[in-house]
Design a protein around this motif. Structure first.
Motif, PDB file in Angstrom:
ATOM      1  N   UNK A 123      45.102  25.412  34.160  1.00 53.80           N
ATOM      2  CA  UNK A 123      46.421  25.945  34.510  1.00 53.80           C
ATOM      3  C   UNK A 123      46.503  27.474  34.457  1.00 53.80           C
ATOM      4  N   UNK A 124      45.927  28.077  33.425  1.00 54.97           N
ATOM      5  CA  UNK A 124      45.985  29.540  33.323  1.00 54.97           C
ATOM      6  C   UNK A 124      45.120  30.181  34.403  1.00 54.97           C
ATOM      7  N   UNK A 125      43.940  29.641  34.643  1.00 51.80           N
ATOM      8  CA  UNK A 125      43.085  30.172  35.711  1.00 51.80           C
ATOM      9  C   UNK A 125      43.796  30.097  37.048  1.00 51.80           C
ATOM     10  N   UNK A 126      44.448  28.993  37.292  1.00 52.71           N
ATOM     11  CA  UNK A 126      45.144  28.811  38.570  1.00 52.71           C
ATOM     12  C   UNK A 126      46.270  29.815  38.723  1.00 52.71           C
ATOM     13  N   UNK A 127      47.049  30.011  37.673  1.00 51.06           N
ATOM     14  CA  UNK A 127      48.152  30.969  37.726  1.00 51.06           C
ATOM     15  C   UNK A 127      47.628  32.380  37.960  1.00 51.06           C
ATOM     16  N   UNK A 137      49.361  41.003  42.474  1.00 52.41           N
ATOM     17  CA  UNK A 137      49.730  41.660  41.221  1.00 52.41           C
ATOM     18  C   UNK A 137      48.479  42.215  40.538  1.00 52.41           C
ATOM     19  N   UNK A 138      48.652  43.305  39.811  1.00 53.72           N
ATOM     20  CA  UNK A 138      47.528  43.902  39.091  1.00 53.72           C
ATOM     21  C   UNK A 138      47.174  43.058  37.877  1.00 53.72           C
ATOM     22  N   UNK A 139      45.961  43.281  37.359  1.00 51.73           N
ATOM     23  CA  UNK A 139      45.560  42.550  36.157  1.00 51.73           C
ATOM     24  C   UNK A 139      46.478  42.880  34.985  1.00 51.73           C
ATOM     25  N   UNK A 140      46.937  44.121  34.923  1.00 55.27           N
ATOM     26  CA  UNK A 140      47.843  44.513  33.836  1.00 55.27           C
ATOM     27  C   UNK A 140      49.168  43.759  33.942  1.00 55.27           C
ATOM     28  N   UNK A 141      49.700  43.646  35.160  1.00 58.78           N
ATOM     29  CA  UNK A 141      50.949  42.902  35.355  1.00 58.78           C
ATOM     30  C   UNK A 141      50.764  41.433  35.000  1.00 58.78           C
ATOM     31  N   UNK A 142      49.661  40.860  35.462  1.00 50.57           N
ATOM     32  CA  UNK A 142      49.419  39.442  35.202  1.00 50.57           C
ATOM     33  C   UNK A 142      49.256  39.187  33.712  1.00 50.57           C
ATOM     34  N   UNK A 143      48.635  40.117  33.012  1.00 49.98           N
ATOM     35  CA  UNK A 143      48.478  39.974  31.563  1.00 49.98           C
ATOM     36  C   UNK A 143      49.831  39.781  30.891  1.00 49.98           C
ATOM     37  N   UNK A 144      50.830  40.548  31.355  1.00 53.56           N
ATOM     38  CA  UNK A 144      52.177  40.387  30.811  1.00 53.56           C
ATOM     39  C   UNK A 144      52.800  39.061  31.195  1.00 53.56           C
ATOM     40  N   UNK A 145      52.491  38.593  32.400  1.00 57.24           N
ATOM     41  CA  UNK A 145      53.072  37.332  32.871  1.00 57.24           C
ATOM     42  C   UNK A 145      52.549  36.140  32.071  1.00 57.24           C
ATOM     43  N   UNK A 146      51.250  36.143  31.774  1.00 57.39           N
ATOM     44  CA  UNK A 146      50.641  34.968  31.136  1.00 57.39           C
ATOM     45  C   UNK A 146      50.429  35.146  29.634  1.00 57.39           C
ATOM     46  N   UNK A 147      50.774  36.319  29.112  1.00 58.45           N
ATOM     47  CA  UNK A 147      50.665  36.538  27.670  1.00 58.45           C
ATOM     48  C   UNK A 147      49.239  36.661  27.175  1.00 58.45           C
ATOM     49  N   UNK A 148      48.372  37.329  27.955  1.00 57.75           N
ATOM     50  CA  UNK A 148      46.986  37.562  27.548  1.00 57.75           C
ATOM     51  C   UNK A 148      46.672  39.056  27.628  1.00 57.75           C
ATOM     52  N   UNK A 149      45.583  39.474  26.992  1.00 57.02           N
ATOM     53  CA  UNK A 149      45.124  40.848  27.102  1.00 57.02           C
ATOM     54  C   UNK A 149      44.608  41.107  28.513  1.00 57.02           C
ATOM     55  N   UNK A 150      44.734  42.354  28.972  1.00 61.86           N
ATOM     56  CA  UNK A 150      44.305  42.678  30.330  1.00 61.86           C
ATOM     57  C   UNK A 150      42.822  42.379  30.534  1.00 61.86           C
ATOM     58  N   UNK A 151      41.985  42.714  29.530  1.00 60.07           N
ATOM     59  CA  UNK A 151      40.549  42.449  29.664  1.00 60.07           C
ATOM     60  C   UNK A 151      40.281  40.952  29.813  1.00 60.07           C
ATOM     61  N   UNK A 152      41.045  40.142  29.096  1.00 55.48           N
ATOM     62  CA  UNK A 152      40.889  38.688  29.198  1.00 55.48           C
ATOM     63  C   UNK A 152      41.292  38.202  30.580  1.00 55.48           C
ATOM     64  N   UNK A 153      42.379  38.751  31.107  1.00 54.79           N
ATOM     65  CA  UNK A 153      42.845  38.368  32.435  1.00 54.79           C
ATOM     66  C   UNK A 153      41.807  38.734  33.502  1.00 54.79           C
ATOM     67  N   UNK A 154      41.165  39.876  33.355  1.00 57.81           N
ATOM     68  CA  UNK A 154      40.121  40.257  34.301  1.00 57.81           C
ATOM     69  C   UNK A 154      38.985  39.226  34.301  1.00 57.81           C
ATOM     70  N   UNK A 155      38.619  38.776  33.121  1.00 59.26           N
ATOM     71  CA  UNK A 155      37.573  37.762  33.023  1.00 59.26           C
ATOM     72  C   UNK A 155      38.018  36.441  33.646  1.00 59.26           C
TER      73      UNK A 155
END
Length: 294
Positions: A123-127, A137-155
């Motif tokens: 589910x998180x990967x899909x979102x 959306x940027x990785x920084x924006x998505x990090x805020x959307x899903x409640x994860x660190x930006x580096x984690x979202x990039x991965x």
């Protein structure tokens, strides 16, 4: 209620209405379900209506974050339910506008073929994939959307993209080619012309039907030109009273919607390679046709 409160409520409603289509688009791509996406949008509205919109600096960010997290939670439950689904599961078909069809990236992101590929993601990967690849959306924006660190979202984003690329099929994107093939397919199907039907189908065509146990449908995918053509002829012979079919914009491209009177009874999306239909997705589950009612 004072004048200020009325004005604030009106502004909140306008802000939500402005972003409603975006929220619907995000939720549908994450969930593959029109009904579930509509529920997410409604839940997002209920949460938005309880906050003071004047204190929210970024309404779009707030609403997308809310809808994304609601969609992730709902998808986790939906994946459990799908384990006991009768027969193949397909995304709910949805009528789409011409502007989506004219944007190759947007049309691809909402196609039934892509939505099926996204089923392999968590589910998180899909979102994360949807927010990044479909909406930019940027990785920084998505990090805020899903409640994860930006580096984690990039991965997560990189992992999801590689997974999608490994599973996806490259289908024709030219809308004129798809329109002609879909019209030929419909004419041959309605006319019961097996020869004409086989001319528009690729030799290794596959038909996946979703009746959900509520409408007659094969419990497994059907492969091969002759078997698929005969299965479609059988389906055409089982049409209900007063049937008619139309070529409409379904999931980002031309598709066929079959009606009994004003009620949709089936929706078919086709996927082409070199101008011939290589895959067909046929949904006849009556609980999954609310998105093609027009």
């Amino acid at each position: 209620m004072g004048v200020g409160a009325v004005r604030d409520q009106s502004e909140a409603e306008r802000a939500f209405a402005e972003h409603r289509r975006l929220l619907q688009g995000v939720a549908y791509r994450v969930l593959g379900s029109v009904a579930d996406a509509e529920d997410v949008v409604q839940d997002a509205w209920l949460r938005w209506s309880r906050v003071d919109a004047a204190t929210v600096d970024d309404p779009e960010g707030y609403l997308v974050r809310t809808a994304t997290r609601l969609a992730i939670d709902r998808l986790r439950s939906a994946q459990v339910r799908r384990e006991s689904y009768v027969g193949p599961w397909l995304p709910e078909p949805m009528l789409t506008s011409r502007d989506i069809a004219d944007d190759v990236a947007l049309a691809d992101s909402v196609s039934t073929a892509m939505l099926l590929v996204l089923e392999a993601l968590s589910p998180v990967e899909r979102a994360v994939f949807v927010l990044r690849e479909a909406f930019g959306y940027s990785h920084a924006e998505i990090a805020g959307f899903v409640g994860r660190e930006e580096a984690t979202v990039r991965q997560i984003s990189s992992r999801a993209r590689k997974s999608v690329e490994a599973r996806r099929h490259r289908y024709d994107t030219d809308q004129a080619t798809r329109q002609r093939a879909t019209e030929r397919f419909l004419a041959a199907s309605v006319g019961g012309d097996l020869t004409a039907l086989m001319e528009v189908l690729a030799p290794d065509v596959v038909l996946v039907s979703d009746g959900g146990g509520l409408a007659p449908a094969p419990r497994k995918a059907i492969h091969g030109l002759e078997l698929v053509a005969r299965a479609l002829a059988t389906f055409a012979g089982r049409m209900p009273e007063d049937p008619h079919a139309e070529v409409l914009q379904v999931n980002g491209g031309p598709g066929v919607v079959v009606f009994s009177g004003d009620t949709p009874v089936a929706a078919i999306t086709v996927h082409l390679v070199d101008g011939r239909i290589e895959a067909l997705h046929l949904v006849s589950n009556p609980e999954k046709l609310s998105g093609v009612t027009g």
